[in-house]
Design a protein around this motif. Sequence first.
Motif, PDB file in Angstrom:
ATOM      1  N   SER A  26       0.792  -1.286  -0.061  1.00  0.00           N
ATOM      2  CA  SER A  26       0.011  -0.185  -0.007  1.00  0.00           C
ATOM      3  C   SER A  26       0.883   1.263   0.227  1.00  0.00           C
ATOM      4  O   SER A  26       1.912   1.250   0.372  1.00  0.00           O
ATOM      5  CB  SER A  26      -0.892   0.124   1.350  1.00  0.00           C
ATOM      6  N   THR A  27       0.437   2.314  -0.593  1.00  0.00           N
ATOM      7  CA  THR A  27       1.232   3.602  -0.648  1.00  0.00           C
ATOM      8  C   THR A  27       1.526   4.115   0.949  1.00  0.00           C
ATOM      9  O   THR A  27       2.663   4.722   1.169  1.00  0.00           O
ATOM     10  CB  THR A  27       0.322   4.632  -1.545  1.00  0.00           C
ATOM     11  N   ALA A  28       0.312   3.820   1.669  1.00  0.00           N
ATOM     12  CA  ALA A  28       0.727   4.336   3.007  1.00  0.00           C
ATOM     13  C   ALA A  28       1.894   3.868   3.680  1.00  0.00           C
ATOM     14  O   ALA A  28       2.646   4.185   4.566  1.00  0.00           O
ATOM     15  CB  ALA A  28      -0.595   4.220   3.837  1.00  0.00           C
ATOM     16  N   ARG A  44       1.303  10.813  -3.324  1.00  0.00           N
ATOM     17  CA  ARG A  44       1.107  11.057  -4.832  1.00  0.00           C
ATOM     18  C   ARG A  44       2.516  10.748  -5.299  1.00  0.00           C
ATOM     19  O   ARG A  44       2.830  10.031  -6.311  1.00  0.00           O
ATOM     20  CB  ARG A  44       0.748  12.422  -5.254  1.00  0.00           C
ATOM     21  N   ALA A  45       3.564  11.251  -4.635  1.00  0.00           N
ATOM     22  CA  ALA A  45       5.047  11.058  -4.998  1.00  0.00           C
ATOM     23  C   ALA A  45       5.358   9.407  -4.833  1.00  0.00           C
ATOM     24  O   ALA A  45       5.929   8.799  -5.728  1.00  0.00           O
ATOM     25  CB  ALA A  45       6.066  12.037  -4.308  1.00  0.00           C
ATOM     26  N   ALA A  46       4.797   8.821  -3.937  1.00  0.00           N
ATOM     27  CA  ALA A  46       5.080   7.526  -3.758  1.00  0.00           C
ATOM     28  C   ALA A  46       4.430   6.839  -4.735  1.00  0.00           C
ATOM     29  O   ALA A  46       5.017   5.493  -5.266  1.00  0.00           O
ATOM     30  CB  ALA A  46       4.538   6.953  -2.293  1.00  0.00           C
ATOM     31  N   ILE A  60      -4.424  -2.548  -7.849  1.00  0.00           N
ATOM     32  CA  ILE A  60      -5.644  -3.174  -7.343  1.00  0.00           C
ATOM     33  C   ILE A  60      -6.559  -2.483  -6.103  1.00  0.00           C
ATOM     34  O   ILE A  60      -7.435  -3.101  -5.703  1.00  0.00           O
ATOM     35  CB  ILE A  60      -5.431  -4.559  -6.941  1.00  0.00           C
ATOM     36  N   SER A  61      -6.272  -1.081  -6.411  1.00  0.00           N
ATOM     37  CA  SER A  61      -7.125  -0.317  -5.366  1.00  0.00           C
ATOM     38  C   SER A  61      -8.639  -0.580  -5.841  1.00  0.00           C
ATOM     39  O   SER A  61      -9.104  -0.626  -6.874  1.00  0.00           O
ATOM     40  CB  SER A  61      -6.806   1.146  -5.573  1.00  0.00           C
ATOM     41  N   THR A  62      -9.446  -0.527  -4.506  1.00  0.00           N
ATOM     42  CA  THR A  62     -11.005  -0.422  -4.652  1.00  0.00           C
ATOM     43  C   THR A  62     -11.556   0.712  -4.471  1.00  0.00           C
ATOM     44  O   THR A  62     -12.795   0.879  -4.606  1.00  0.00           O
ATOM     45  CB  THR A  62     -11.655  -1.360  -3.788  1.00  0.00           C
ATOM     46  N   ARG A  63     -10.806   1.889  -4.049  1.00  0.00           N
ATOM     47  CA  ARG A  63     -11.184   3.013  -3.695  1.00  0.00           C
ATOM     48  C   ARG A  63     -10.426   4.111  -4.459  1.00  0.00           C
ATOM     49  O   ARG A  63      -9.320   3.987  -4.925  1.00  0.00           O
ATOM     50  CB  ARG A  63     -11.177   3.586  -2.214  1.00  0.00           C
ATOM     51  N   GLU A  64     -11.405   5.296  -4.775  1.00  0.00           N
ATOM     52  CA  GLU A  64     -10.695   6.584  -5.472  1.00  0.00           C
ATOM     53  C   GLU A  64      -9.628   7.177  -4.175  1.00  0.00           C
ATOM     54  O   GLU A  64      -9.857   6.976  -3.138  1.00  0.00           O
ATOM     55  CB  GLU A  64     -11.356   7.505  -5.748  1.00  0.00           C
ATOM     56  N   ARG A  68      -3.338   4.092  -2.457  1.00  0.00           N
ATOM     57  CA  ARG A  68      -3.631   2.775  -3.237  1.00  0.00           C
ATOM     58  C   ARG A  68      -2.841   1.616  -2.813  1.00  0.00           C
ATOM     59  O   ARG A  68      -1.946   1.821  -1.868  1.00  0.00           O
ATOM     60  CB  ARG A  68      -3.066   3.374  -4.759  1.00  0.00           C
ATOM     61  N   VAL A  69      -3.179   0.583  -3.288  1.00  0.00           N
ATOM     62  CA  VAL A  69      -2.840  -0.912  -3.178  1.00  0.00           C
ATOM     63  C   VAL A  69      -2.127  -1.409  -4.536  1.00  0.00           C
ATOM     64  O   VAL A  69      -2.983  -1.285  -5.642  1.00  0.00           O
ATOM     65  CB  VAL A  69      -3.852  -1.791  -2.300  1.00  0.00           C
ATOM     66  N   PHE A  70      -0.918  -1.961  -4.494  1.00  0.00           N
ATOM     67  CA  PHE A  70      -0.504  -2.527  -5.667  1.00  0.00           C
ATOM     68  C   PHE A  70      -0.113  -4.094  -5.300  1.00  0.00           C
ATOM     69  O   PHE A  70       0.185  -4.344  -4.294  1.00  0.00           O
ATOM     70  CB  PHE A  70       0.632  -1.928  -6.159  1.00  0.00           C
TER      71      PHE A  70
END
Length: 77
Positions: A26-28, A44-46, A60-64, A68-70
Amino acid sequence: MPRDYEILMAFRQAVKRDALGRYTISTADFVRELERLNWHYTLRAANKWIEMHTTTFRDISTREGEERVFQLFNPNG
């Protein structure tokens, strides 16, 4: 002096294995690992770094939004 190798190290440390056995990031989590190494990235940068520097991860993110999740995938089938 740039420490670009630390970004890749943070990326690898942020990769997790989910309940289905898939490798995800996950980006977080990526931003959190970067913070531990004194790199200050926005979500955004990540996301941009993941998109530009990896070829075997797809979104494979499910939300806007920027969090995000990769997932690791095999591009050869």
